[in-house]
Every structure is written in structure tokens, then in C-alpha cells.
Write an enzyme that holds these catalytic residues in place. Structure first.
Site, PDB file in Angstrom:
ATOM      1  N   HIS A 112       0.838  -1.206   0.000  1.00  0.00           N
ATOM      2  CA  HIS A 112       0.000   0.000   0.000  1.00  0.00           C
ATOM      3  C   HIS A 112       0.877   1.263   0.000  1.00  0.00           C
ATOM      4  CE1 HIS A 112      -3.183  -2.634   2.167  1.00  0.00           C
ATOM      5  NE2 HIS A 112      -3.688  -2.337   0.985  1.00  0.00           N
TER       6      HIS A 112
ATOM      7  N   LYS B  68     -18.271  -5.612   7.202  1.00  0.00           N
ATOM      8  CA  LYS B  68     -17.014  -6.313   7.471  1.00  0.00           C
ATOM      9  C   LYS B  68     -16.566  -5.999   8.883  1.00  0.00           C
ATOM     10  CE  LYS B  68     -14.001  -6.991   3.421  1.00  0.00           C
ATOM     11  NZ  LYS B  68     -12.850  -6.374   2.754  1.00  0.00           N
TER      12      LYS B  68
ATOM     13  N   ARG C  36      -1.790  -5.814  -8.303  1.00  0.00           N
ATOM     14  CA  ARG C  36      -0.648  -6.695  -8.045  1.00  0.00           C
ATOM     15  C   ARG C  36      -0.497  -7.732  -9.136  1.00  0.00           C
ATOM     16  NH1 ARG C  36      -3.149  -8.093  -2.343  1.00  0.00           N
ATOM     17  NH2 ARG C  36      -4.862  -8.135  -3.825  1.00  0.00           N
TER      18      ARG C  36
ATOM     19  N   SER D 257      -3.228  -7.782   2.834  1.00  0.00           N
ATOM     20  CA  SER D 257      -3.515  -7.622   4.268  1.00  0.00           C
ATOM     21  C   SER D 257      -3.995  -8.947   4.853  1.00  0.00           C
ATOM     22  CB  SER D 257      -4.580  -6.544   4.477  1.00  0.00           C
ATOM     23  OG  SER D 257      -4.137  -5.313   3.980  1.00  0.00           O
TER      24      SER D 257
HETATM   25  O1  PNS Z   1      -8.895  -2.567   0.462  1.00  0.00           O
HETATM   26  P1  PNS Z   1     -10.114  -3.078  -0.237  1.00  0.00           P
HETATM   27  O2  PNS Z   1     -10.970  -3.858   0.728  1.00  0.00           O
HETATM   28  O3  PNS Z   1      -9.791  -3.833  -1.486  1.00  0.00           O
HETATM   29  O4  PNS Z   1     -10.960  -1.774  -0.686  1.00  0.00           O
HETATM   30  C1  PNS Z   1     -12.217  -1.890  -1.295  1.00  0.00           C
HETATM   31  C2  PNS Z   1     -12.892  -0.515  -1.418  1.00  0.00           C
HETATM   32  C3  PNS Z   1     -12.934   0.188  -0.066  1.00  0.00           C
HETATM   33  C4  PNS Z   1     -12.119   0.347  -2.379  1.00  0.00           C
HETATM   34  C5  PNS Z   1     -14.314  -0.745  -1.984  1.00  0.00           C
HETATM   35  O5  PNS Z   1     -14.966  -1.717  -1.233  1.00  0.00           O
HETATM   36  C6  PNS Z   1     -15.159   0.529  -1.964  1.00  0.00           C
HETATM   37  O6  PNS Z   1     -14.919   1.454  -2.719  1.00  0.00           O
HETATM   38  N1  PNS Z   1     -16.133   0.567  -1.056  1.00  0.00           N
HETATM   39  C7  PNS Z   1     -16.981   1.727  -0.839  1.00  0.00           C
HETATM   40  C8  PNS Z   1     -18.383   1.473  -1.339  1.00  0.00           C
HETATM   41  C9  PNS Z   1     -18.469   1.728  -2.815  1.00  0.00           C
HETATM   42  O7  PNS Z   1     -18.155   2.787  -3.318  1.00  0.00           O
HETATM   43  N2  PNS Z   1     -18.925   0.682  -3.530  1.00  0.00           N
HETATM   44  C10 PNS Z   1     -19.101   0.742  -4.949  1.00  0.00           C
HETATM   45  C11 PNS Z   1     -17.882   0.266  -5.678  1.00  0.00           C
HETATM   46  S1  PNS Z   1     -18.402  -0.140  -7.285  1.00  0.00           S
END
Ligand code: PNS
Length: 164
Positions: free
Chosen positions: A17, A41, A95, A133
């Protein structure tokens, strides 16, 4: 002023990150690390801990550059945060090919929701390509050595009993 947000769960932040943050700083004037508060979560580290670790990691590992990076939490849609902050881009790290499918789906949907917000994918360095993570948490939970995978601020939380 080119401003990007870098959203994620960061449970915990890894060196992968941080690598993405450094690369984003090379492209944008301002980068905000945005930690999702996800009601569905249950992260292993609570929000305040994750935010604190990220702040410490940026300051300790990136020095002056890190101090220019903002850290905040958000609820709801990433595109809404981008709009609220006036950020024109969402940065995500890639990645491997396996990341691509879900990432492109998210990027396409985010574009539909907010066409003015661009998603920018940054390739993590090969050294960090296997990091996640989830894997870090698993290795650490069985007493494995995660040095070289996470910043010192995470190591301190993982190794000091009673914290995090
Ligand atoms: O670190 P992660 O868990 O891969 O991050 C995922 C994240 C936070 C980027 C994604 O879940 C997100 O953007 N969540 C917020 C809700 C949202 O905007 N959802 C629509 C995405 S299409």
C-alpha cells in the site's frame, strides 16, 4: 491541484500500500488515504487503530512526502467521497491479473456513478506483488515473521501484546 483518493480497508496497511502511495505522489499534488468504514465487514483492527497506524507509517516511512498525505475515514460510496473532497481520481493498486477482474468492475461502476472521477491503476513493485492484508494477518496470527511486509507501525501493534 490534482487530488487523488486512495480508498481501501487497510487491515492492516502493508508495504505494498505504501508503495502505491509513493507512486501516486509522483502523479498527484495531493493524495488522501481513505479508510472505508464497512458495516458488513468486521476488521481485525478497529478504525482508530488503522487510522493511527497509517498516519504513523506515512510519517515514519515516507518522511516529508508522507506528511503531505491526508488520512481520513469514510462511509458510503467512494465516488461520493471523491466528490466531497473535490478529488478527480481514485487510485487503486494492481498486483496481479487476479486483481484485475474485480478492480475493473469497480472502476466501471464508479465511472457510471461519477463519470468525472477517473480510476487510475498503479502497478505495485514486483517485490510487493504477493502481499495482501489478509495474508499478513494470517501469517502473523500463526506467529510467522511479517517483517519486510508491513511498516514498523504495524509490526509494533502485532508484536506488543494487548495492542491492536
Ligand atoms: O482494500 P479493499 O478492501 O480492497 O478496498 C475496497 C474498497 C474500499 C475500495 C471498496 O470496497 C469501496 O470502494 N467501497 C466503498 C463502497 C463503494 O463505493 N462501492 C461501490 C464500488 S463499485
Amino acid at each position: 491541484m490534482r487530488h487523488a483518493i486512495y480508498p481501501g480497508t487497510f487491515d492492516p496497511i502493508t508495504l505494498g500500500h505504501l508503495d502505491v502511495v509513493v507512486r501516486a505522489l509522483g502523479l498527484f499534488d495531493r493524495v488522501t488515504v481513505a479508510v472505508l468504514v464497512n458495516p458488513r465487514k468486521q476488521p481485525s483492527m478497529d478504525l482508530a487503530t488503522r487510522l493511527g497506524i497509517i498516519r504513523e507509517s506515512l510519517d515514519e516511512e515516507l518522511g516529508d512526502a508522507g506528511r503531505g498525505v491526508a488520512v481520513e475515514s469514510f462511509e458510503g460510496l467512494t465516488v461520493d467521497l471523491a466528490r466531497r473532497l473535490g478529488a478527480g481520481a481514485i487510485v487503486r493498486g494492481l498486483r496481479a491479473v487476479s486483481d484485475f477482474e474485480s478492480e475493473i468492475q469497480m472502476a466501471q461502476l464508479n465511472r457510471r456513478l461519477a463519470p468525472e472521477v477517473e480510476t487510475v491503476f498503479l502497478m505495485t513493485s514486483a517485490e510487493h506483488a504477493a502481499l495482501s492484508s489478509t495474508m499478513v494477518r494470517e501469517i502473523a496470527s500463526f506467529g510467522g515473521d511479517v517483517r519486510g511486509m508491513v511498516p514498523a507501525a504495524v509490526l509494533r501493534r502485532l508484536t506488543v501484546p494487548g495492542e491492536g
